[in-house]
Design a protein around this motif. Structure first.
Motif, mmCIF file in Angstrom:
data_model
loop_
_atom_site.group_PDB
_atom_site.id
_atom_site.type_symbol
_atom_site.label_atom_id
_atom_site.label_comp_id
_atom_site.label_asym_id
_atom_site.label_seq_id
_atom_site.Cartn_x
_atom_site.Cartn_y
_atom_site.Cartn_z
ATOM 1 N N GLY A 48 0.818 -1.203 0.000
ATOM 2 C CA GLY A 48 0.000 0.000 0.000
ATOM 3 C C GLY A 48 0.853 1.253 0.000
ATOM 4 N N SER A 49 0.594 2.143 0.953
ATOM 5 C CA SER A 49 1.300 3.420 1.016
ATOM 6 C C SER A 49 2.754 3.276 1.433
ATOM 7 N N GLY A 50 3.116 2.126 2.028
ATOM 8 C CA GLY A 50 4.508 1.905 2.392
ATOM 9 C C GLY A 50 4.662 0.899 3.515
ATOM 10 N N ILE A 51 5.587 -0.036 3.344
ATOM 11 C CA ILE A 51 5.870 -1.061 4.343
ATOM 12 C C ILE A 51 7.328 -1.459 4.167
ATOM 13 N N ALA A 52 7.902 -2.083 5.185
ATOM 14 C CA ALA A 52 9.238 -2.664 5.072
ATOM 15 C C ALA A 52 9.200 -4.050 5.688
ATOM 16 N N HIS A 53 9.993 -4.970 5.131
ATOM 17 C CA HIS A 53 10.037 -6.329 5.677
ATOM 18 C C HIS A 53 11.402 -6.946 5.434
ATOM 19 N N SER A 54 11.661 -8.039 6.145
ATOM 20 C CA SER A 54 12.901 -8.793 5.985
ATOM 21 C C SER A 54 12.561 -10.250 5.738
ATOM 22 N N GLU A 55 13.486 -10.969 5.075
ATOM 23 C CA GLU A 55 13.299 -12.388 4.777
ATOM 24 C C GLU A 55 14.630 -13.112 4.913
ATOM 25 N N TYR A 56 14.631 -14.142 5.761
ATOM 26 C CA TYR A 56 15.822 -14.960 5.971
ATOM 27 C C TYR A 56 15.426 -16.430 5.950
ATOM 28 N N SER A 57 16.154 -17.238 5.188
ATOM 29 C CA SER A 57 15.914 -18.674 5.278
ATOM 30 C C SER A 57 16.327 -19.147 6.667
ATOM 31 N N THR A 58 15.586 -20.110 7.214
ATOM 32 C CA THR A 58 15.797 -20.543 8.595
ATOM 33 C C THR A 58 16.989 -21.499 8.693
ATOM 34 N N PRO A 59 17.564 -21.644 9.903
ATOM 35 C CA PRO A 59 18.735 -22.514 10.067
ATOM 36 C C PRO A 59 18.493 -23.963 9.663
ATOM 37 N N ASP A 60 17.253 -24.439 9.783
ATOM 38 C CA ASP A 60 16.960 -25.830 9.431
ATOM 39 C C ASP A 60 16.804 -26.046 7.931
ATOM 40 N N THR A 61 16.786 -24.977 7.155
ATOM 41 C CA THR A 61 16.603 -25.103 5.709
ATOM 42 C C THR A 61 17.895 -25.564 5.050
ATOM 43 N N THR A 62 17.819 -26.674 4.334
ATOM 44 C CA THR A 62 18.976 -27.178 3.591
ATOM 45 C C THR A 62 18.840 -26.934 2.093
ATOM 46 N N VAL A 63 17.600 -26.970 1.598
ATOM 47 C CA VAL A 63 17.327 -26.701 0.185
ATOM 48 C C VAL A 63 16.231 -25.642 0.112
ATOM 49 N N LEU A 64 16.501 -24.576 -0.635
ATOM 50 C CA LEU A 64 15.540 -23.481 -0.772
ATOM 51 C C LEU A 64 15.061 -23.422 -2.215
ATOM 52 N N HIS A 65 13.739 -23.366 -2.378
ATOM 53 C CA HIS A 65 13.156 -23.485 -3.712
ATOM 54 C C HIS A 65 11.786 -22.815 -3.681
ATOM 55 N N GLY A 66 11.579 -21.813 -4.525
ATOM 56 C CA GLY A 66 10.286 -21.143 -4.490
ATOM 57 C C GLY A 66 10.143 -20.077 -5.555
#
Length: 336
Positions: free
Chosen positions: A120-138
């Motif tokens: 919308g008018s403005g937002i901020a966010h962060s994204e980090y893969s978690t420590p248990d993630t071995t394969v990331l796919h999306g």
């Protein structure tokens, strides 16, 4: 997800070389690789926007990534960053990503579950893969907000769609309505989004709204629509006028794809880095607001957002935020 381009160009989206209406045939849109970031720069495959087509309905940004060995790529490491004028649609096939934003939402993106954030008018966010993630796919997808709603209240929603079996295919409808399933999440345009998996050699006919444009993003395997074949990362585009899309998986293994569709957007937008606006000057203002509001955090202080702050109160967990890249020298104006 932040746009990872180190030198993002300012794009006027809305005038496309691939026609938005015509005979019901598919056109394969290629992708380009962009490094996401992190210690070893996990690459993503971007099929939208591009010169041939900048929008499919209100879908304006399509990134496909993985499967990536996190021990080799470093996974997803995206500190706090801003967005305006759009919704982010996060969808995973494997792995897990932790999300925090300035509405106070703290959630996890998991396979087969939708996280949708309205900037919308403005937002901020962060994204980090978690420590248990071995394969990331999306896939990370953006939806442009129409003029009437582009300054909507920022928000966050999570939805786990049920699995629907259709003629042997496995379908999860995460936006809009398809195969009798309807997603309850907030939308500001007429859209559809679904994950579809076909066994090797299997076929499926999808009845779609002929007033919509559609794109089929190939995730795994190969599939054929009409006389074209799409491979992972490619987007098979169908213009309006299509009532049925017949998809056939390749013979060597299952095929999985995302169906993305919507009514032609009908507006022109200016998109730069993580911002969507309607003019160059507006985007300049979004950037200036972000640089000003992130400065106290980078100097080591934490405080609630000041009155009039565009991007809200930063989570205490954030140690750093992403600086905005330098603005391009070229000045673009929206047309329409």
């Amino acid at each position: 997800m932040s746009n990872p381009d180190r030198h993002p160009t300012e794009l006027v989206c809305g005038d496309d070389e691939v026609p938005s209406s015509g005979p019901p045939t598919a056109v394969v849109l290629p992708y380009r690789e962009v490094p996401l970031g992190g210690p070893r720069a996990m690459p993503v495959r971007r099929s939208l926007p591009q010169r041939e087509r900048s929008l499919i309905g209100a879908w304006c940004f399509v990134d496909h990534y993985g499967p990536d060995d996190v021990s080799q790529t470093g996974g997803m490491v995206v500190p706090g960053h801003p967005h305006t004028g759009l919704q982010t649609v996060s969808w995973l096939f494997s792995g897990e990503v932790e999300h925090r934003d300035t509405t106070g939402a703290h959630a996890f993106v998991r396979p087969g579950e939708l996280n949708i954030m309205t900037a919308g008018s403005g937002i901020a966010h962060s994204e980090y893969s978690t420590p248990d993630t071995t394969v990331l796919h999306g896939a990370q997808l953006w939806v442009a907000l129409p003029e009437a709603d582009r300054n909507a209240q920022p928000g966050f929603e999570h939805y786990a769609p049920p699995v629907t079996e259709v003629d042997g295919a496995r379908v999860l409808v995460f936006l809009g309505t398809l195969f009798g399933q309807t997603s309850p999440v907030t939308m500001f345009s007429d859209l559809v989004g679904a994950e579809v998996t076909l066994e090797a050699g299997a076929s499926l006919t999808i009845e779609v709204d002929p007033t919509h444009e559609h794109g089929l993003l190939c995730d795994t395997g190969l599939f054929t629509v009409g006389d074209v074949t799409a491979k992972p990362g490619e987007l098979a585009f169908h213009a309006t006028g299509t009532e049925r899309i017949a998809v056939e998986a390749g013979p060597d293994g299952p095929a999985r794809f995302l169906l993305l569709g919507g009514a032609p957007f009908g507006e022109q937008i200016v998109m730069w880095w993580n911002f969507i606006g309607r003019s160059h000057d507006e985007v300049v203002g979004f950037r200036e607001d972000w640089q000003r509001e992130r400065s106290p955090r980078e100097e080591g202080s934490y405080a609630a957002a000041q009155p009039g702050a565009r991007y809200g109160t930063f989570p205490e967990a954030w140690e750093h935020t992403l600086p905005a890249p330098g603005l391009p020298n070229l000045r673009l104006r929206s047309r329409g």
